[in-house]
Design a protein around this motif. Sequence first.
Motif, PDB file in Angstrom:
ATOM      1  N   GLU A 285      10.257 -14.532  59.742  1.00 12.75           N
ATOM      2  CA  GLU A 285      11.053 -13.373  60.146  1.00 12.75           C
ATOM      3  C   GLU A 285      11.317 -13.388  61.647  1.00 12.75           C
ATOM      4  O   GLU A 285      12.376 -12.948  62.100  1.00 12.75           O
ATOM      5  CB  GLU A 285      10.337 -12.082  59.748  1.00 12.75           C
ATOM      6  CG  GLU A 285      10.341 -11.807  58.257  1.00 12.75           C
ATOM      7  CD  GLU A 285      11.744 -11.732  57.678  1.00 12.75           C
ATOM      8  OE1 GLU A 285      12.609 -11.065  58.304  1.00 12.75           O
ATOM      9  OE2 GLU A 285      11.998 -12.337  56.630  1.00 12.75           O
ATOM     10  N   LYS A 289      15.155 -13.362  63.146  1.00 12.04           N
ATOM     11  CA  LYS A 289      15.654 -12.364  64.092  1.00 12.04           C
ATOM     12  C   LYS A 289      16.269 -13.014  65.324  1.00 12.04           C
ATOM     13  O   LYS A 289      17.310 -12.583  65.821  1.00 12.04           O
ATOM     14  CB  LYS A 289      14.524 -11.415  64.498  1.00 12.04           C
ATOM     15  CG  LYS A 289      14.141 -10.400  63.435  1.00 12.04           C
ATOM     16  CD  LYS A 289      13.072  -9.458  63.948  1.00 12.04           C
ATOM     17  CE  LYS A 289      12.843  -8.294  62.995  1.00 12.04           C
ATOM     18  NZ  LYS A 289      12.322  -8.697  61.697  1.00 12.04           N
ATOM     19  N   ASN A 295      21.054  -9.179  66.991  1.00 10.66           N
ATOM     20  CA  ASN A 295      19.796  -8.463  67.182  1.00 10.66           C
ATOM     21  C   ASN A 295      19.443  -8.254  68.655  1.00 10.66           C
ATOM     22  O   ASN A 295      18.546  -7.474  68.973  1.00 10.66           O
ATOM     23  CB  ASN A 295      18.647  -9.211  66.503  1.00 10.66           C
ATOM     24  CG  ASN A 295      18.694  -9.122  64.993  1.00 10.66           C
ATOM     25  OD1 ASN A 295      19.137  -8.127  64.436  1.00 10.66           O
ATOM     26  ND2 ASN A 295      18.260 -10.181  64.321  1.00 10.66           N
ATOM     27  N   GLU A 337       8.533  -5.839  66.770  1.00 15.69           N
ATOM     28  CA  GLU A 337       9.950  -6.137  66.634  1.00 15.69           C
ATOM     29  C   GLU A 337      10.756  -5.451  67.735  1.00 15.69           C
ATOM     30  O   GLU A 337      10.605  -4.262  67.965  1.00 15.69           O
ATOM     31  CB  GLU A 337      10.467  -5.691  65.260  1.00 15.69           C
ATOM     32  CG  GLU A 337       9.968  -6.547  64.107  1.00 15.69           C
ATOM     33  CD  GLU A 337       8.617  -6.101  63.568  1.00 15.69           C
ATOM     34  OE1 GLU A 337       7.969  -5.284  64.255  1.00 15.69           O
ATOM     35  OE2 GLU A 337       8.228  -6.572  62.499  1.00 15.69           O
TER      36      GLU A 337
END
Length: 355
Positions: A285, A289, A295, A337
Motif C-alpha cells: 500500500e 500511494k 496523492n 498515511e
Amino acid sequence: MVYNFTPRLISWNTTFKCNLRCAHCYIDAQQRVDDRALTTEEGRRLIEQIAEVGKPILILSGGEPLMRDDIFQLARWGTEKGLKVVMGTNGTLITDIIAEKLRKAGISKIAVSLDSANPEKHDRFRGLRGSWEAAVRGIKASLRHGIDLQVNTTVTKDNYGEIEDILNLAQELGASDFHLFFLVPTGRGRELEDLSPVEYEKMIRKLLGKKGGYSFEVKPTCAPQFMRIAKQEGLELKRWGRGCIAGLWYCRIYPTGEVTPCPYLPVEAGNVRRESFKDIWFHSEVFKKLRNFDNLKGKCGVCDYRDICGGCRARAYGLTRDFTDVCGGLRAPTGLEGDYLAEEPWCVYQPKKFR
C-alpha cells in the motif's frame, strides 16, 4: 501517462556493522555484533526474488558491506542472476587483494563518500582519523583493478563552500560519476545543521551549471527539484528520469529484511522474511500511494513539475512529523498515511495553481 513500475535500482543495507562513525548515518551503523541481519541463505533467496521482478542495479551497502563475511558470495550470486551489482562503501577497507575479489565477484562500480577535499575535515565528519587517506587508497586500488568509481558527497553547512574543490578531487581521482547528496533528517542526520531552501536552490543551479566542465556525470541526489531547475535551464532531462523515484523504480532493503521506499524514508512496505519481494513490490500500500501522483499534497500535488520532480518524500516525512527520533528506527505505515505524501518543505518554487 502510463508508467511501468519495474525496479531499476535497489539499495540493500546488508549489515549494521561499520568501522566509521559518520555524522549523518541514516541507520546508526557502528562496530557491534550483527546477528539480526539477513543470513547468507536469506540473502540468496532475496537475490533470486529480485531477479524474478526485473534486472535492476543492486547496490550492496551497509553500514560497511565489506565487514560482512559473505559479501563476495552475495555479489557473485547477484551477477550470475543478471543483476548489475555495485557497492556503496567508505573505501577504507579496500586493498589490492580486496579490489581483485570485488572484480571477480562481478562488482562493476564502487561509490565512495568523500565529504571534503581536506583530509582532517573529512575525518571529523566520518568519525575516524585517517579515514580520508584510507578511502583514497581504496579508490586507487579499485581503479587499478578495473572497477569504476562514483564519488558521493553529502553537502552540509560545513562543506558548502568547498564543493568545487571536491569536484576537482573527484576528477583527479578518475571518477566516472559524482553525486551530491542533500541532507535528509533521519538517523544521525537529524543532529546536523541543514542548508536553507534558498541555499539548496543556489547549490543545485551552480552544480548543474558546472556539469559541462567535468569528464563525469554530475547529479544532485535527494533534491528532486533539480529536475525542475534543469528544465528551466533548458537541459536534457532523459538521462536523469525523474527527481524522486522512491517506491516508483527504487527501494531500500534494511538489514533485517524490511523494504522501504528509499534509505531515508523509514516507512516499512513489507518484510522479505515474511513475504516475497515480488509481492511487496507490486502490492504494498505504501508503494501504491507513492505511485499515484494524485496523492501528493500541498503545492507538490498541484505543481506543474509534479511528473518530473515529485518532491523529496523522505524530507517531507522527516520534517512534518517527529517519527525519526530513534536512529534508523523503522515505522509501520499504519496511521502515518499522508506524512510521506506531504509537500516538499525545502523547495522554493511556487506552482501557478498555488500562488
